[in-house]
Design a protein around this motif. Structure first.
Motif, short mmCIF file in Angstrom:
data_model
loop_
_atom_site.label_atom_id
_atom_site.label_comp_id
_atom_site.label_asym_id
_atom_site.label_seq_id
_atom_site.Cartn_x
_atom_site.Cartn_y
_atom_site.Cartn_z
N GLY A 54 0.78 -1.22 0.00
CA GLY A 54 0.00 0.00 0.00
C GLY A 54 0.82 1.27 0.00
O GLY A 54 0.27 2.37 0.09
N VAL A 55 2.16 1.15 -0.11
CA VAL A 55 3.04 2.32 -0.11
C VAL A 55 3.52 2.58 -1.52
O VAL A 55 4.07 1.68 -2.17
CB VAL A 55 4.25 2.10 0.82
N ASN A 56 3.34 3.78 -2.01
CA ASN A 56 3.84 4.16 -3.33
C ASN A 56 5.33 4.45 -3.21
O ASN A 56 5.74 5.51 -2.74
CB ASN A 56 3.09 5.40 -3.84
N THR A 57 6.15 3.50 -3.65
CA THR A 57 7.60 3.62 -3.47
C THR A 57 8.20 4.71 -4.35
O THR A 57 9.33 5.13 -4.12
CB THR A 57 8.29 2.28 -3.75
N ALA A 58 7.46 5.14 -5.37
CA ALA A 58 7.97 6.20 -6.24
C ALA A 58 7.90 7.57 -5.57
O ALA A 58 8.53 8.53 -6.02
CB ALA A 58 7.20 6.22 -7.56
N LYS A 59 7.14 7.65 -4.48
CA LYS A 59 6.95 8.94 -3.82
C LYS A 59 7.46 8.94 -2.38
O LYS A 59 7.03 9.76 -1.57
CB LYS A 59 5.47 9.33 -3.84
N LEU A 60 8.34 8.02 -2.07
CA LEU A 60 8.87 7.96 -0.70
C LEU A 60 9.72 9.19 -0.42
O LEU A 60 10.58 9.57 -1.23
CB LEU A 60 9.71 6.70 -0.51
N PRO A 61 9.53 9.84 0.73
CA PRO A 61 10.33 11.03 1.07
C PRO A 61 11.76 10.64 1.43
O PRO A 61 12.05 9.49 1.76
CB PRO A 61 9.60 11.59 2.29
N LEU A 62 12.65 11.60 1.34
CA LEU A 62 14.04 11.38 1.70
C LEU A 62 14.48 12.47 2.65
O LEU A 62 14.40 13.66 2.33
CB LEU A 62 14.92 11.40 0.43
N LEU A 63 14.93 12.08 3.83
CA LEU A 63 15.34 13.04 4.85
C LEU A 63 16.80 13.42 4.69
O LEU A 63 17.63 12.60 4.32
CB LEU A 63 15.12 12.45 6.25
N THR A 64 17.11 14.66 5.00
CA THR A 64 18.50 15.09 5.04
C THR A 64 19.12 14.62 6.36
O THR A 64 18.40 14.33 7.32
CB THR A 64 18.61 16.62 4.95
N PRO A 65 20.46 14.54 6.43
CA PRO A 65 21.10 14.16 7.70
C PRO A 65 20.68 15.05 8.86
O PRO A 65 20.50 14.58 9.99
CB PRO A 65 22.60 14.30 7.39
N GLU A 66 20.52 16.34 8.59
CA GLU A 66 20.13 17.27 9.65
C GLU A 66 18.71 16.97 10.14
O GLU A 66 18.43 17.03 11.35
CB GLU A 66 20.21 18.72 9.13
N GLU A 67 17.81 16.67 9.18
CA GLU A 67 16.43 16.34 9.55
C GLU A 67 16.37 15.07 10.38
O GLU A 67 15.59 14.96 11.32
CB GLU A 67 15.58 16.19 8.29
N LYS A 68 17.22 14.09 10.03
CA LYS A 68 17.24 12.83 10.78
C LYS A 68 17.64 13.07 12.23
O LYS A 68 17.02 12.52 13.15
CB LYS A 68 18.22 11.84 10.12
N VAL A 69 18.66 13.89 12.42
CA VAL A 69 19.13 14.17 13.79
C VAL A 69 18.04 14.91 14.57
O VAL A 69 17.74 14.56 15.73
CB VAL A 69 20.42 15.01 13.76
N GLU A 70 17.44 15.90 13.94
CA GLU A 70 16.41 16.68 14.61
C GLU A 70 15.21 15.82 14.99
O GLU A 70 14.69 15.90 16.11
CB GLU A 70 15.96 17.83 13.71
N LEU A 71 14.77 14.97 14.05
CA LEU A 71 13.62 14.12 14.32
C LEU A 71 13.94 13.08 15.39
O LEU A 71 13.10 12.79 16.25
CB LEU A 71 13.18 13.41 13.03
N MET A 72 15.15 12.52 15.35
CA MET A 72 15.52 11.51 16.33
C MET A 72 15.53 12.11 17.74
O MET A 72 15.13 11.45 18.71
CB MET A 72 16.88 10.90 15.98
N GLN A 73 16.00 13.33 17.85
CA GLN A 73 15.99 14.00 19.16
C GLN A 73 14.56 14.16 19.68
O GLN A 73 14.29 13.97 20.87
CB GLN A 73 16.67 15.36 19.05
#
Length: 256
Positions: free
Chosen positions: A8-27
């Protein structure tokens, strides 16, 4: 494995996080932010998709593998330690692969009986314990005697759960980042604590001298025995054993 839509996931439209976004979200995740957790999961589905592609050609359902890979991803997110100074993908790849391999092992068409698998896991546990306590490889006979079975039973059980994989095979690639199986230090128990410890050891290895790196790489990354290493570099097995102990001791001192 080239389906546009998986589970059910459209793999053609999967988002891609930047390294900075990953750190911010993980925090934010570590502070209990569920919205950030969902965004982080969605932003790493490309990682899962990239990994399940290497399991293609086995007749497995891509939707099933994707869902299992997502379980591994979620486990990696929940157990990731920001203080370890490693990239999330480096930590997550082996956990996702481990989750998929367990699924394939337990759902193989050629079923391995539960008793054989249990015996193999007990044997692996003994091997790991002896190595941790004595810094040496346990013999098949030692394992067999401790478990009260024949050495043939041990050999058969260990062979039954093995699945050959090239250590040179890329497990994941994103932009200029390539993670190979040989870059991951194996963990037969697949515990989250040991994954983190092994990845820390990998970082620590960069501080070893060339001779120490060579011995550790040949023994634990290339899977060579001490005898094979001795023959290859022209020294005795005893010298290899001594150099290996020194290298491991150096790693432990750095790690502390």
């Amino acid at each position: 494995m080239n389906k546009v839509e998986i589970s059910g996931v459209n793999t053609a439209k999967l988002p891609l996080l930047t390294p900075e976004e990953k750190v911010e979200l993980m925090q934010k995740i570590k502070q209990g932010d569920e919205e950030a957790r969902q965004k982080f999961i969605n932003g790493n589905l490309r990682l899962v998709l990239s990994i399940i592609r290497r399991f293609g050609g086995r007749g497995e359902n891509a939707d099933d593998l994707f869902q299992v890979g997502c379980i591994g991803l979620i486990k990696a997110i929940d157990n990731f330690d920001l203080s370890q100074n490693v990239q999330f993908s480096t930590y997550a790849v082996p956990m996702i692969i481990g989750e998929i391999r367990r699924y394939l092992r337990d759902n193989n068409v050629i079923r391995v009986s539960r008793s054989i698998r249990d015996l193999a896991y007990k044997a692996l546990g003994i091997k790991e314990r002896i190595y941790n306590e004595e810094q040496r490889e346990a013999t098949i006979m030692e394992i067999a005697e401790e478990l009260g079975v024949t050495k043939e039973d041990i050999i058969i059980s260990l062979d039954a759960i093995q699945e050959p994989v090239s250590l040179q095979e890329p497990a994941y690639s994103e932009s200029t980042e390539n993670i190979y199986l040989m870059d991951q230090i194996g963990d037969k128990k697949n515990t989250d604590e040991l994954w983190t410890q092994n990845l820390t050891i990998e970082e620590t290895m960069k501080r070893l001298n060339e001779k120490e790196k060579m011995i550790i790489n040949k023994r634990f990354f290339e899977g060579r025995t001490q005898v094979e290493v001795a023959e290859e570099i022209g020294i005795s097995q005893a010298q290899v054993s001594r150099l290996e102990r020194l290298a491991i001791g150096h790693i432990r001192r750095i790690y502390k």
